[in-house]
Enzyme design. Sequence first.
Site, PDB file in Angstrom:
ATOM      1  N   ASP A   1       4.775  -6.106   4.212  1.00 18.35           N
ATOM      2  CA  ASP A   1       5.159  -6.318   2.830  1.00 18.35           C
ATOM      3  C   ASP A   1       5.773  -7.718   2.738  1.00 18.35           C
ATOM      4  OD1 ASP A   1       5.560  -6.028   0.161  1.00 18.35           O
ATOM      5  OD2 ASP A   1       6.670  -4.157   0.271  1.00 18.35           O
TER       6      ASP A   1
HETATM    7  C1  BGC Z   1       6.092  -5.286  -2.961  1.00 17.48           C
HETATM    8  C2  BGC Z   1       4.663  -4.922  -2.652  1.00 17.48           C
HETATM    9  C3  BGC Z   1       3.749  -5.959  -3.240  1.00 17.48           C
HETATM   10  C4  BGC Z   1       4.110  -7.300  -2.643  1.00 17.48           C
HETATM   11  C5  BGC Z   1       3.213  -8.427  -3.080  1.00 17.48           C
HETATM   12  C6  BGC Z   1       6.416  -6.710  -2.592  1.00 17.48           C
HETATM   13  O1  BGC Z   1       7.645  -7.109  -3.097  1.00 17.48           O
HETATM   14  O2  BGC Z   1       6.938  -4.383  -2.307  1.00 17.48           O
HETATM   15  O3  BGC Z   1       4.371  -3.646  -3.135  1.00 17.48           O
HETATM   16  O4  BGC Z   1       2.419  -5.637  -3.006  1.00 17.48           O
HETATM   17  O5  BGC Z   1       5.434  -7.616  -3.043  1.00 17.48           O
HETATM   18  O6  BGC Z   1       3.385  -8.761  -4.377  1.00 17.48           O
END
Ligand code: BGC
Length: 759
Positions: A298
């Site tokens: 993530d």
């Molecule tokens: C989130 C993810 C997301 C990623 C990219 C993160 O802050 O937890 O779910 O896909 O950002 O935007």
Amino acid sequence: MKKNIASLFLLSLALLSCTQKKETSSVISGTTSPDSIEIKITALLQKMTLEEKIGQMNQYNGFWDATGPAPSEKNAKNKYEHLKKGLVGAVLNVTGVEKVRKLQEMAVNETRLGIPLLFGFDVIHGYKTITPIPLAEAASWDLSLIEKSARIAAEEASAVGINWTFAPMVDISRDARWGRVMEGAGEDTYLGSKIGIARIKGFQGNDLSANNTIAACVKHFAGYGFAESGKDYNTADISLSTLYNVILPPFKAAVDNNVQTVMNSFNVVDGIPATANSFLQRDILKGKWNYKGFVVSDWGSGLEMIDHGYAKDLKQVAELSAKAGSDMDMESYAYVAHLKQLVESGKVDEKLIDDAVRRILRVKFELGLFDDPYRYCNLQNEKTKIYAPEHMAVALDIARKSMVLLKNEKQILPLSKTQKNIAVIGALANDKSSPLGNWRLAADDNNAITVLEGLQKLSTNVSFARGVNFVTEKTSFPNEVQINETDTSGIGEAVALAKKSDIIIMVLGEHGMQSGEGRSRSRLDLPGLQQQMLEAVYAANKNIVLVLMNGRPLAVTWAAENIPAILEAWQPGMLSGDAIAQVLFGEYNPSGKLPMTFPRSVGQVPIYYNHYSTGRPGPKKEVFWSHYTDETNKPLYPFGYGLSYTSFQYSNLKIDDGDQSKIKVSVLVKNKGKFSGEEVVQLYIRDKAASVVRPLKELKGFEKINLSIGEAKQVDFLLTDAELGFYNSTGQFLVEPGDFEIMVGSSSEKGISGVFNKK
Ligand code: BGC
């Protein structure tokens, strides 16, 4: 032997073509059978330097948008330079044919090997045509419509250059305080798995290499939805039984249905951050489940391991993540900065790098990017697919089907088209932004049809009072909202309008930016001064229909006890106002069912239907049983609950356990009311005694049927070992003999029951 010679031949051909035609991606285009893909990957891997391999494992944000705090960029001073050196395998948040093409050209033409990039984006509930938030869509229990919704999202996203979405989120959550419940399918593993599969099918289609299908990504692996106290990013303290039986099955279902990618998560699981969790990523996902796609971290989740107190510096982040099977680093800059040295010094085995790169390249091959890196860069598609009329039709349909009728005393709904003096009250009724919900990164601002606009299309007898100013919204990223807690000045206007009206539609709830990532709440009431206004209006005129727009279950206990009609509309997307008006005026008979329990008070949370029985279930007259002294154990509205303008009668429950491998359950459902309508027929089981305690009820089947007035239909279910078994704490799937209770009905609390014995 023959086969070996043939593959050797193919391999040498591939190698030859790689060396002959300079190092561009076209050398490895051609057929995409699994075998030939593996051969091509092997050939390509052999040509790659260690640095280039690590480059594939690196994902950068594209500067134009950010969805999280940007970590220090000191390790990637110039992302373009890295891109040109082949040190980037994927980007995120770059959209639009022109921009995507520009970066793809750099990757294809300016790097030594010309390996195309993946373009990721959070396409969560629509790209431009914004559909209801995922929790709302889950309330439709309509798998084919949910699939269609994901399909139109993929159509639009692929038309602007995106080939990879970070969806679906399949985190099960039992805590409405957690802001990200809006992004998932609610509290139930069975429903969540089916919905996850539907969304993956919608995004990926039947042919991933087509130019209108994109790779899906199930997230967040694992346990993110179990954040302690509902506070985002918090530790998840999970038992193995919960992990195996509740949290992992939707991920397993996704893997079994060919999901291309998996995202790990920010949280710590049993003392180990998910990003460095070898037990989850290597033993279970890639081991037991034989998952062939790749794992992306993530956003900066690697780097966050330093704050967790698990890694001492970024170098250790790289080492721990790579060893644990986190294949691609999103925005931590750890791999690009340190992995090469870690391999060279013998700390990380290059075989692990090869495995990660093979997985990433495989997805690129599956997407057909080596055949045509620009297949998602079609200007014509970009023009015609966005807001296509058929997409708007799906968005309207699913918005209507996502709504849940919670209460309808004296059949106050549906409203008659000739109804006079309709008052519409509440700032949300006239808001063009909030109904889009959170996670609508690409949406055009303020383009939702408001409730007021929707109602005015169907009636000329509508007056509006905003009432209290509910929130102030900052429209730029990250769209913070400021809730008005003090200025009561609008209440008088609302009460005055209520007094001279025959019926009042009050539109209250949460702002779209009160849920989503980083938006946990400690209270589950109507925010700001809305409750005060509701009670003031009620004192003036009790004839109220409350339309709730919110991103999570709310503890609207006072309203449930006093207001005659309540419609849960969630944040229904662009077509909000039309969908709500059509439901209120009976052009669509509501059919949604809650995918998450509504608590009576926040103190009951986590509250969910499929809990275990305690040893002291009660109710008892004396004090020593499992209960609260100041609140009932019952929820405000249970999982699976939702009314219709008509009523359904359940009868003739039959269980045929003659064939023990396929136990047949059937029930007769009849429409007894005055409207045709849809019903979600739900089947629950209870395994009465097992070697691991089983929940009081578990959803194991459902079917959405349409019945005209007076019509009856038989609904059949099959229970196989897959539905009757469970996991023990070593992850072994067991099916045990014994008595099972069955309930078939209209919610997790209402139905007709029977028993059978599994031999
Ligand atoms: C989130 C993810 C997301 C990623 C990219 C993160 O802050 O937890 O779910 O896909 O950002 O935007």
